[in-house]
Scaffold this active site. Sequence first.
Site, PDB file in Angstrom:
ATOM      1  N   ASP A 222       0.865  -1.249   0.040  1.00 14.64           N
ATOM      2  CA  ASP A 222       0.119   0.056   0.020  1.00 14.64           C
ATOM      3  C   ASP A 222       0.998   1.232  -0.020  1.00 14.64           C
ATOM      4  O   ASP A 222       0.615   2.239   0.723  1.00 14.64           O
ATOM      5  CB  ASP A 222      -0.865  -0.092   1.170  1.00 14.64           C
ATOM      6  CG  ASP A 222      -1.741  -1.170   1.282  1.00 14.64           C
ATOM      7  OD1 ASP A 222      -1.066  -2.167   1.554  1.00 14.64           O
ATOM      8  OD2 ASP A 222      -2.921  -1.236   1.080  1.00 14.64           O
TER       9      ASP A 222
ATOM     10  N   HIS B 186     -11.657  -0.954   9.983  1.00 12.63           N
ATOM     11  CA  HIS B 186     -11.490  -0.719   8.464  1.00 12.63           C
ATOM     12  C   HIS B 186     -11.419  -2.046   7.561  1.00 12.63           C
ATOM     13  O   HIS B 186     -10.583  -2.646   7.973  1.00 12.63           O
ATOM     14  CB  HIS B 186     -10.836   0.582   7.920  1.00 12.63           C
ATOM     15  CG  HIS B 186     -11.367   1.697   7.963  1.00 12.63           C
ATOM     16  ND1 HIS B 186     -11.126   2.468   9.440  1.00 12.63           N
ATOM     17  CD2 HIS B 186     -12.055   2.707   7.504  1.00 12.63           C
ATOM     18  CE1 HIS B 186     -11.648   3.491   9.415  1.00 12.63           C
ATOM     19  NE2 HIS B 186     -12.165   3.917   8.017  1.00 12.63           N
ATOM     20  N   HIS B 187     -12.203  -2.384   6.688  1.00 10.73           N
ATOM     21  CA  HIS B 187     -11.840  -3.494   6.192  1.00 10.73           C
ATOM     22  C   HIS B 187     -12.275  -4.833   6.746  1.00 10.73           C
ATOM     23  O   HIS B 187     -11.811  -5.763   6.277  1.00 10.73           O
ATOM     24  CB  HIS B 187     -10.692  -3.541   5.297  1.00 10.73           C
ATOM     25  CG  HIS B 187     -10.198  -2.413   4.522  1.00 10.73           C
ATOM     26  ND1 HIS B 187     -10.976  -2.016   3.384  1.00 10.73           N
ATOM     27  CD2 HIS B 187      -9.042  -1.555   4.741  1.00 10.73           C
ATOM     28  CE1 HIS B 187     -10.413  -0.936   3.134  1.00 10.73           C
ATOM     29  NE2 HIS B 187      -9.453  -0.848   3.576  1.00 10.73           N
TER      30      HIS B 187
ATOM     31  N   HIS C 130      -3.724  -3.908   2.299  1.00  5.73           N
ATOM     32  CA  HIS C 130      -5.087  -3.411   2.251  1.00  5.73           C
ATOM     33  C   HIS C 130      -5.188  -2.647   3.595  1.00  5.73           C
ATOM     34  O   HIS C 130      -5.751  -1.524   3.370  1.00  5.73           O
ATOM     35  CB  HIS C 130      -5.911  -4.509   2.340  1.00  5.73           C
ATOM     36  CG  HIS C 130      -7.225  -4.081   1.637  1.00  5.73           C
ATOM     37  ND1 HIS C 130      -7.420  -3.052   0.719  1.00  5.73           N
ATOM     38  CD2 HIS C 130      -8.515  -4.489   2.189  1.00  5.73           C
ATOM     39  CE1 HIS C 130      -8.787  -3.123   0.766  1.00  5.73           C
ATOM     40  NE2 HIS C 130      -9.403  -3.654   1.557  1.00  5.73           N
ATOM     41  N   VAL C 131      -5.041  -3.197   4.755  1.00  8.36           N
ATOM     42  CA  VAL C 131      -5.153  -2.586   5.991  1.00  8.36           C
ATOM     43  C   VAL C 131      -3.996  -1.588   6.419  1.00  8.36           C
ATOM     44  O   VAL C 131      -2.994  -2.199   6.402  1.00  8.36           O
ATOM     45  CB  VAL C 131      -5.723  -3.459   7.296  1.00  8.36           C
ATOM     46  CG1 VAL C 131      -5.884  -2.596   8.415  1.00  8.36           C
ATOM     47  CG2 VAL C 131      -6.836  -4.257   6.982  1.00  8.36           C
ATOM     48  N   HIS C 132      -4.291  -0.193   6.384  1.00  9.40           N
ATOM     49  CA  HIS C 132      -2.915   0.582   6.389  1.00  9.40           C
ATOM     50  C   HIS C 132      -2.735   0.712   7.884  1.00  9.40           C
ATOM     51  O   HIS C 132      -2.798   1.819   8.808  1.00  9.40           O
ATOM     52  CB  HIS C 132      -3.512   2.006   5.841  1.00  9.40           C
ATOM     53  CG  HIS C 132      -3.901   1.994   4.485  1.00  9.40           C
ATOM     54  ND1 HIS C 132      -4.700   3.064   3.860  1.00  9.40           N
ATOM     55  CD2 HIS C 132      -3.978   1.108   3.700  1.00  9.40           C
ATOM     56  CE1 HIS C 132      -4.917   2.750   2.715  1.00  9.40           C
ATOM     57  NE2 HIS C 132      -4.390   1.395   2.355  1.00  9.40           N
TER      58      HIS C 132
ATOM     59  N   TYR D  46      -2.002   4.108  -6.416  1.00  5.90           N
ATOM     60  CA  TYR D  46      -3.221   4.990  -5.850  1.00  5.90           C
ATOM     61  C   TYR D  46      -3.466   5.863  -6.944  1.00  5.90           C
ATOM     62  O   TYR D  46      -4.188   7.175  -6.730  1.00  5.90           O
ATOM     63  CB  TYR D  46      -3.041   5.814  -4.513  1.00  5.90           C
ATOM     64  CG  TYR D  46      -3.150   4.564  -3.486  1.00  5.90           C
ATOM     65  CD1 TYR D  46      -2.146   3.744  -3.160  1.00  5.90           C
ATOM     66  CD2 TYR D  46      -4.191   4.516  -2.650  1.00  5.90           C
ATOM     67  CE1 TYR D  46      -2.104   2.891  -2.102  1.00  5.90           C
ATOM     68  CE2 TYR D  46      -4.331   3.512  -1.664  1.00  5.90           C
ATOM     69  CZ  TYR D  46      -3.326   2.553  -1.347  1.00  5.90           C
ATOM     70  OH  TYR D  46      -3.250   1.603  -0.387  1.00  5.90           O
TER      71      TYR D  46
ATOM     72  N   ASN E  29      -6.734  -3.804  -4.284  1.00  3.81           N
ATOM     73  CA  ASN E  29      -8.001  -3.096  -5.046  1.00  3.81           C
ATOM     74  C   ASN E  29      -7.418  -1.568  -5.754  1.00  3.81           C
ATOM     75  O   ASN E  29      -8.401  -1.635  -6.805  1.00  3.81           O
ATOM     76  CB  ASN E  29      -8.872  -2.964  -4.061  1.00  3.81           C
ATOM     77  CG  ASN E  29      -8.440  -1.950  -2.783  1.00  3.81           C
ATOM     78  OD1 ASN E  29      -7.544  -2.548  -2.164  1.00  3.81           O
ATOM     79  ND2 ASN E  29      -9.056  -0.951  -2.444  1.00  3.81           N
ATOM     80  N   HIS E  30      -6.421  -1.192  -5.450  1.00  3.58           N
ATOM     81  CA  HIS E  30      -6.260  -0.002  -6.277  1.00  3.58           C
ATOM     82  C   HIS E  30      -5.743  -0.324  -7.470  1.00  3.58           C
ATOM     83  O   HIS E  30      -5.336   0.636  -8.402  1.00  3.58           O
ATOM     84  CB  HIS E  30      -5.557   0.991  -5.465  1.00  3.58           C
ATOM     85  CG  HIS E  30      -6.160   1.615  -4.323  1.00  3.58           C
ATOM     86  ND1 HIS E  30      -6.879   2.636  -4.456  1.00  3.58           N
ATOM     87  CD2 HIS E  30      -6.039   1.276  -3.084  1.00  3.58           C
ATOM     88  CE1 HIS E  30      -7.392   3.132  -3.277  1.00  3.58           C
ATOM     89  NE2 HIS E  30      -7.033   2.261  -2.425  1.00  3.58           N
TER      90      HIS E  30
ATOM     91  N   HIS F  78      -3.424  -9.388  -1.228  1.00  3.29           N
ATOM     92  CA  HIS F  78      -3.736  -8.364  -0.603  1.00  3.29           C
ATOM     93  C   HIS F  78      -4.628  -8.020   0.536  1.00  3.29           C
ATOM     94  O   HIS F  78      -4.342  -7.298   1.530  1.00  3.29           O
ATOM     95  CB  HIS F  78      -4.322  -7.525  -1.831  1.00  3.29           C
ATOM     96  CG  HIS F  78      -4.509  -5.960  -1.644  1.00  3.29           C
ATOM     97  ND1 HIS F  78      -3.369  -5.037  -1.080  1.00  3.29           N
ATOM     98  CD2 HIS F  78      -5.409  -4.973  -1.251  1.00  3.29           C
ATOM     99  CE1 HIS F  78      -3.690  -3.827  -1.010  1.00  3.29           C
ATOM    100  NE2 HIS F  78      -5.098  -3.811  -0.948  1.00  3.29           N
TER     101      HIS F  78
ATOM    102  N   ASP G  82      -1.527  -2.645  -4.002  1.00  2.00           N
ATOM    103  CA  ASP G  82      -1.817  -1.253  -3.985  1.00  2.00           C
ATOM    104  C   ASP G  82      -0.481  -0.441  -4.083  1.00  2.00           C
ATOM    105  O   ASP G  82       0.190  -0.152  -3.157  1.00  2.00           O
ATOM    106  CB  ASP G  82      -2.563  -0.788  -2.564  1.00  2.00           C
ATOM    107  CG  ASP G  82      -4.128  -1.137  -2.661  1.00  2.00           C
ATOM    108  OD1 ASP G  82      -4.484  -1.777  -3.449  1.00  2.00           O
ATOM    109  OD2 ASP G  82      -4.515  -0.939  -1.576  1.00  2.00           O
TER     110      ASP G  82
END
Length: 459
Positions: free
Chosen positions: A161, A321-322, A349-351, A193, A227-228, A312, A190
Amino acid sequence: MILARFVHLLVVSIFLGVCEAGLTSSYVRETGIATDMPLDSDVFRVPVGYNAPQQVHITQGDHEGRGVIVSWITPDEVGSTSVLYWAENSQHKKTVNGDVVRYKYYNYTSGYIHHCTINDLEFDTKYYYVVGWGNVTRKFWFVTPPRPGPDVPYTFGLIGDLGQTRNSNQTVTHYEMNPANGQSILFVGDLSYADSYPLHDNTRWDTWGRFVERNVAYQPWIWTAGNHEIDYLPEIGETIPFKPFTYRYWTPYKASNSTSPLWYSIKRASAYIIVLSSYSAYAIYTPQYKWFINELTKVNRTETPWLIVLMHSPLYSSYVHHYMEGETMRVMYEEFLVKYKVDVVFAGHVHAYERSERISNIQYNVVNGLCTPINDDSAPVYITIGDGGNQEGLLTEMTEPQPEYSAYREPSYGHGIFDIKNRTHAYFGWHRNQDGFAVEADSLWLVNRYWKTGKSSVA
Ligand SMILES: *[C@@H]1O[C@H](CO)[C@@H](O)[C@H](O)[C@H]1NC(C)=O
Ligand SMILES: *[C@@H]1O[C@H](CO)[C@@H](O)[C@H](O)[C@H]1NC(C)=O
Ligand SMILES: *[C@@H]1O[C@H](CO)[C@@H](O)[C@H](O)[C@H]1NC(C)=O
Ligand SMILES: *[C@@H]1O[C@H](CO)[C@@H](O)[C@H](O)[C@H]1NC(C)=O
Ligand SMILES: *[C@@H]1O[C@H](CO)[C@@H](O)[C@H](O)[C@H]1NC(C)=O
Ligand SMILES: *[C@@H]1O[C@H](CO)[C@@H](O)[C@H](O)[C@H]1NC(C)=O
Ligand SMILES: [Fe+2]
């Protein structure tokens, strides 16, 4: 402030010493949403000269580690489609010719994207390579991995990410300056972006390519789609998922008999790495499922003791989140991760950062109520490392209380190092951007799941 942080760290250390439950780090850092580095930043500079090759990147090009895919973009015209390369200790220069592709995305047209696969390199050898023609040539180098084998030490970096903010730049810098010295990066999805911009402004794919060149032109990054990378925007007629990503970033999927560049496997030194796509069909009967289950049966843990899976979306994450986005894949695949004794699963994915205990949750069958993860000696460690530093910022909200399966969690930017020592031992360290280059905020010795019981006479 510095003193306050020191006290925090001290408290965390003391807490670590006395408590065996999972740890939620109380480390405090700035969590505001970051913005991308401006277009005139030094990291985005276009190399000088007419049609100069830019965004140079390499990845593994075969299954064993003797191949490299060299990719670059020429902006004005096709130019030379070949790569000149030679071993450090050899005067014998060779040329290999490659492919050129271009794509349109709404009203954006890409430059000429070159991909050249160099095969049959010697293991464990430094090579120089040159791309470009006429007055504008650019020279880089890479080192091939050692021949796969059970006790071959090898060091991977882990980044996810990433994006293109100042935090992203700090993550790459910390990786470069880390004395642990990664030889190749496992990138958990990711990338640029670019899709955060109106019309998914693909010029931000180009800026990202120029930003990371300083590392990825010299060591292979092993790509996972996030996903990005989907870039699906039917409102403007862009209906082919993963278009910019698959034009720009090639993977050696055919070498592992995969039918899609989004899932594939490689051997690298003592590791067998399986890359999965969280955003492609993965249920039973699908191409990815059939390929993955068959792939697990092929791994020879004598040749490559370390079985690593990249994806991911994490299968275990205790951030808000997520939450549970990886749950369907967990239900489909977890029993196989346990059966085939996967050592570690890395996701993004999870930042934030999170590391699990060795746990599984495969006994549940809808009616028996057994739906809590339990300790499982055959299970992988799950590590979420989606903390590269993109413009969406960090995710700080966590589910409370911390689940038993979660061993350590902290929302800070950083990168990981997975350092394989031999067939039984590997060391993982997580490095936070706010610390010195050598400092590990979290670390763990991993004992190989296959070799831990001393199966020295079994293949
Ligand atoms: C694409 O269209 C957008 C919106 O109309 C415009 O702002 C942008 O300048 C266009 N880009 C190109 C390369 O034509
Ligand atoms: C190289 O640069 C010189 C001086 O600018 C120019 O005259 C010449 O045409 C260039 N050659 C090529 C192949 O671009
Ligand atoms: C990015 O990091 C590099 C290396 O530390 C530094 O030279 C450069 O100035 C940084 N650029 C920006 C825009 O932060
Ligand atoms: C791919 O399939 C071919 C033909 O069945 C086989 O020879 C080869 O070993 C396979 N490659 C891998 C990496 O599994
Ligand atoms: C597994 O790898 C080892 C070491 O390379 C080799 O000796 C052995 O024959 C392989 N086993 C199989 C079943 O291919
Ligand atoms: C494997 O590496 C670990 C950690 O460095 C070490 O303690 C162990 O003795 C090594 N095993 C062998 C067989 O060399
Ligand atoms: Fe993501």
